[in-house]
Design an enzyme around this catalytic site. Structure first.
Site, PDB file in Angstrom:
ATOM      1  N   PRO A 136      -2.492  -4.567  14.795  1.00 47.17           N
ATOM      2  CA  PRO A 136      -2.893  -3.666  13.714  1.00 47.17           C
ATOM      3  C   PRO A 136      -4.284  -3.985  13.173  1.00 47.17           C
ATOM      4  O   PRO A 136      -4.783  -5.095  13.369  1.00 47.17           O
ATOM      5  CB  PRO A 136      -1.837  -3.928  12.626  1.00 47.17           C
ATOM      6  CG  PRO A 136      -0.781  -4.748  13.240  1.00 47.17           C
ATOM      7  CD  PRO A 136      -1.323  -5.382  14.456  1.00 47.17           C
ATOM      8  N   ASP A 191      10.327  10.358  -1.853  1.00 44.79           N
ATOM      9  CA  ASP A 191      11.517   9.504  -1.747  1.00 44.79           C
ATOM     10  C   ASP A 191      12.478  10.067  -0.706  1.00 44.79           C
ATOM     11  O   ASP A 191      13.086   9.324   0.069  1.00 44.79           O
ATOM     12  CB  ASP A 191      12.255   9.437  -3.089  1.00 44.79           C
ATOM     13  CG  ASP A 191      11.388   8.850  -4.190  1.00 44.79           C
ATOM     14  OD1 ASP A 191      10.439   8.119  -3.844  1.00 44.79           O
ATOM     15  OD2 ASP A 191      11.661   9.123  -5.363  1.00 44.79           O
ATOM     16  N   HIS A 248      12.358   7.694 -13.842  1.00 42.66           N
ATOM     17  CA  HIS A 248      12.441   7.756 -12.376  1.00 42.66           C
ATOM     18  C   HIS A 248      12.230   6.354 -11.776  1.00 42.66           C
ATOM     19  O   HIS A 248      13.043   5.864 -10.994  1.00 42.66           O
ATOM     20  CB  HIS A 248      11.366   8.737 -11.881  1.00 42.66           C
ATOM     21  CG  HIS A 248      11.352   8.961 -10.417  1.00 42.66           C
ATOM     22  ND1 HIS A 248      11.825  10.112  -9.827  1.00 42.66           N
ATOM     23  CD2 HIS A 248      10.931   8.183  -9.390  1.00 42.66           C
ATOM     24  CE1 HIS A 248      11.684  10.037  -8.527  1.00 42.66           C
ATOM     25  NE2 HIS A 248      11.126   8.864  -8.234  1.00 42.66           N
ATOM     26  N   GLU A 249      11.147   5.707 -12.198  1.00 38.23           N
ATOM     27  CA  GLU A 249      10.834   4.379 -11.639  1.00 38.23           C
ATOM     28  C   GLU A 249      11.883   3.343 -12.060  1.00 38.23           C
ATOM     29  O   GLU A 249      12.241   2.461 -11.271  1.00 38.23           O
ATOM     30  CB  GLU A 249       9.432   3.914 -12.078  1.00 38.23           C
ATOM     31  CG  GLU A 249       8.288   4.798 -11.621  1.00 38.23           C
ATOM     32  CD  GLU A 249       8.246   5.049 -10.123  1.00 38.23           C
ATOM     33  OE1 GLU A 249       8.667   4.172  -9.347  1.00 38.23           O
ATOM     34  OE2 GLU A 249       7.812   6.152  -9.727  1.00 38.23           O
ATOM     35  N   THR A 288     -11.548  -9.511  15.436  1.00 38.45           N
ATOM     36  CA  THR A 288     -12.978  -9.812  15.559  1.00 38.45           C
ATOM     37  C   THR A 288     -13.223 -11.288  15.261  1.00 38.45           C
ATOM     38  O   THR A 288     -14.001 -11.955  15.952  1.00 38.45           O
ATOM     39  CB  THR A 288     -13.787  -8.934  14.569  1.00 38.45           C
ATOM     40  OG1 THR A 288     -13.358  -7.591  14.728  1.00 38.45           O
ATOM     41  CG2 THR A 288     -15.262  -9.040  14.805  1.00 38.45           C
TER      42      THR A 288
HETATM   43  P1  ATP Z   1     -10.086  -3.908  13.144  1.00 36.90           P
HETATM   44  O1  ATP Z   1      -8.980  -3.706  14.109  1.00 36.90           O
HETATM   45  O2  ATP Z   1     -10.002  -2.954  11.984  1.00 36.90           O
HETATM   46  O3  ATP Z   1     -11.446  -3.984  13.760  1.00 36.90           O
HETATM   47  P2  ATP Z   1      -9.805  -6.770  13.053  1.00 36.90           P
HETATM   48  O4  ATP Z   1      -8.428  -7.091  13.495  1.00 36.90           O
HETATM   49  O5  ATP Z   1     -10.910  -6.962  14.027  1.00 36.90           O
HETATM   50  O6  ATP Z   1      -9.848  -5.325  12.419  1.00 36.90           O
HETATM   51  P3  ATP Z   1     -11.307  -8.532  11.417  1.00 36.90           P
HETATM   52  O7  ATP Z   1     -12.527  -7.664  11.431  1.00 36.90           O
HETATM   53  O8  ATP Z   1     -11.307  -9.731  12.265  1.00 36.90           O
HETATM   54  O9  ATP Z   1     -10.060  -7.631  11.745  1.00 36.90           O
HETATM   55  O10 ATP Z   1     -10.954  -8.955   9.929  1.00 36.90           O
HETATM   56  C1  ATP Z   1     -11.522  -8.310   8.799  1.00 36.90           C
HETATM   57  C2  ATP Z   1     -11.621  -9.284   7.658  1.00 36.90           C
HETATM   58  O11 ATP Z   1     -10.308  -9.627   7.197  1.00 36.90           O
HETATM   59  C3  ATP Z   1     -12.251 -10.603   8.049  1.00 36.90           C
HETATM   60  O12 ATP Z   1     -13.626 -10.578   7.865  1.00 36.90           O
HETATM   61  C4  ATP Z   1     -11.577 -11.598   7.123  1.00 36.90           C
HETATM   62  O13 ATP Z   1     -12.214 -11.628   5.871  1.00 36.90           O
HETATM   63  C5  ATP Z   1     -10.204 -11.008   6.909  1.00 36.90           C
HETATM   64  N1  ATP Z   1      -9.180 -11.575   7.821  1.00 36.90           N
HETATM   65  C6  ATP Z   1      -8.443 -10.884   8.722  1.00 36.90           C
HETATM   66  N2  ATP Z   1      -7.567 -11.696   9.341  1.00 36.90           N
HETATM   67  C7  ATP Z   1      -7.765 -12.937   8.844  1.00 36.90           C
HETATM   68  C8  ATP Z   1      -7.171 -14.204   9.099  1.00 36.90           C
HETATM   69  N3  ATP Z   1      -6.194 -14.350   9.989  1.00 36.90           N
HETATM   70  N4  ATP Z   1      -7.632 -15.279   8.402  1.00 36.90           N
HETATM   71  C9  ATP Z   1      -8.613 -15.133   7.489  1.00 36.90           C
HETATM   72  N5  ATP Z   1      -9.204 -13.955   7.213  1.00 36.90           N
HETATM   73  C10 ATP Z   1      -8.794 -12.861   7.851  1.00 36.90           C
END
Ligand code: ATP
Length: 504
Positions: free
Chosen positions: A106, A408, A333-334, A112
């Protein structure tokens, strides 16, 4: 120098011709064409820069220690990368060099970050690009960009005196989607073909720079099969949403540089953020700091984190303020949702709010005691009960329903379908493809009506509590789980649990 003299003479001649009334337009056009031909190498340079959407790594180096959770993804990656560390052994043993690693999972889970940490771990040059940057209207541009990407990676490694380069392509599904599906758009197919050609070309051991392609996607199902066959992206590493322990680690990493007040309990924040990705958690810590700053404080407190959870989940508070009558209805409701949730899963309600945020007028945040990945019949029925409770509460206290329950119902029917297609309904094991719509409708309404009867009985016994909780909500817009339990005379399981955790 002579260029300036020539330019001056030409300008003077044009002005003279204009003064004596000669039409100079054809002459100017001819001169422009000549200059263009003369400067062809510069033109080549122009197309070249147009064809380079590449980015060398910006920002500081990221190591595996800077990534929270993802233990198995890190482990798999390190094992795969050790090939790159010891090219001689790989050659001696006749191992086919690894060319591609695909990270799937996800958004915002750290794909990255993992690629950047891989570059740091192997001492490789790092070059990043996104799949969408390769897709242009003009045929051949994408393929040219792929070629450039590989040659830039080698060049970058040489410039940085490194033996290897990692190319990271984010959103690979945009460039590597199944071929032949983009009708009338051969450009996509040409681009992916070029990527396959370049990856096949990585075979040579004699290259002074070893190139490894890492790609990320959250739609692996869209990828062309040729990309995932052995010899191309033959390592597939799953990058999952973090579980509770991993969320805690990520929160710790992102609060390292932030001043926290004594009362901050990151365990509790981790527990209340089920379903959050790393990116959500990073944003949560940032929002908490912003809230502290807006209140003129120098330290971030627990309540700031809790408020930030709502903000990250639902969006910014809206100025829209419902009428008093509407607000009371929303509160009832909540309170209905919250009371049933608490009765069925003691200690599960974290908070109730009737502040308009994003598309919601109110919200009950439930914190699962533990992350759940499988669900029993009882749990699904409880989910349906919680979803229906808002509508039943409105009916019991105000004597009628409203459109506020629309979402809901969608949720209740979605859970009902899960129950039926998991073989847990009186229909037994059924197939989604062959079950007639009419039978599905009957089975769904039966499940939902049975649960609704139970919810009505439960709330009927607590109508007074419902009214008290709703009145408190109208006053303060927000009610904590502990306060709700006190109002309803239910045991507060939350306190002993967090104390126990603090003691360990
Ligand atoms: P996308 O699929 O949207 O490109 P991605 O999986 O490549 O997202 P990243 O770009 O690596 O996600 O993460 C975005 C930001 O979320 C990072 O710069 C960091 O700040 C935070 N982050 C995500 N996962 C972690 C993790 N496991 N540990 C620490 N920080 C995280």
């Amino acid at each position: 120098m002579w260029k300036w003299v020539l330019g001056g003479v030409a300008l003077g001649t044009v002005i003279f011709l204009l003064v004596i009334g000669v039409d100079v337009l054809p002459v100017l056009l001819l001169a422009g064409l000549a200059a263009l031909l003369f400067n062809m190498p510069a033109l080549k340079g122009l197309t070249r820069s147009f064809a380079q959407p590449l980015r060398a790594a910006a920002g500081g180096a990221i190591s595996f220690q800077d990534i929270g959770g993802q233990a198995s993804a890190k482990q798999e990656l390190v094992e795969a990368l050790d090939f790159l560390q010891d090219p001689e052994a790989v050659q001696e043993l006749g191992i086919r060099p690894l060319k591609g690693i695909l990270l799937t999972g996800p958004p915002g889970t750290g794909k990255t970050l993992l690629a950047r940490a891989a570059a740091q771990y192997t001492g490789s040059a790092f070059l990043a690009a996104a799949g969408s940057e390769f897709i242009e209207m003009y045929a051949g541009v994408g393929a040219q960009r792929v070629r450039d990407l590989f040659s830039r990676a080698r060049q970058l490694a040489r410039e940085q005196s490194r033996q290897a380069a990692i190319i990271f392509i984010d959103e690979i599904e945009v460039l590597g989607g199944k071929r032949g599906q983009n009708q009338g758009h051969l450009e996509y197919d040409q681009t992916i073909n070029q990527l396959l050609v370049e990856m096949d070309g990585l075979r040579s051991q004699k290259d002074d720079v070893q190139v490894l392609v890492m790609a990320a996607t959250n739609r692996a199902d869209l990828l062309d099969d040729a990309l995932t066959r052995p010899g191309r992206f033959d390592r597939i590493v799953r990058v999952e949403l973090p579980d509770r322990a991993a969320r805690r680690e990520i929160l710790e990493l992102h609060t390292r540089q932030k001043p926290l007040a004594e009362d901050v309990d990151l365990d509790r924040v981790a527990r209340e953020t089920f379903g959050f990705s790393g990116a959500h958690l990073e944003s949560l810590t940032n929002e908490a700091a912003i809230i502290a700053m807006r209140r003129g404080l120098r330290k971030i407190q627990q309540e700031h984190f809790i408020e930030a959870v709502d903000k990250v989940m639902l969006g910014e508070k809206l100025d829209r303020r419902p009428s008093r009558e509407e607000l009371e209805r929303v509160a009832l409701h909540e309170s209905g949702h919250a009371l049933v949730a608490e009765a069925l899963r003691p200690g599960s309600v974290a908070s109730i709010t009737i502040t308009s945020r994003g598309g919601a007028l109110g919200y009950v945040r439930q914190a699962p005691q533990d992350d759940r990945y499988l669900h029993t019949l009882q749990e699904i029925e409880d989910d349906i009960a919680v979803a229906l409770a808002g509508m039943v509460s409105e009916e019991l206290t105000l004597g009628g329903r409203s459109t506020g329950a629309l979402q809901d119902f969608e949720q209740a029917f979605e859970r009902g379908r899960l129950l039926i297609f998991s073989g847990m309904s009186p229909l037994g094991v059924v197939s989604e493809e062959t079950l007639p719509e009419s039978e599905l409708h009957l089975a769904l309404t039966q499940v939902v009506h049975e649960v609704e009867t139970k919810v009505r009985a439960l709330l009927q016994a607590h109508v007074d509590d419902l009214r008290v909780a709703a009145a408190r909500l109208c006053e303060s817009e927000r009610l904590g789980g502990a306060e709700l339990r006190r109002i309803c005379g239910l045991p507060d399981l939350e306190e002993p649990l967090s104390k126990e955790m603090a003691a360990t």
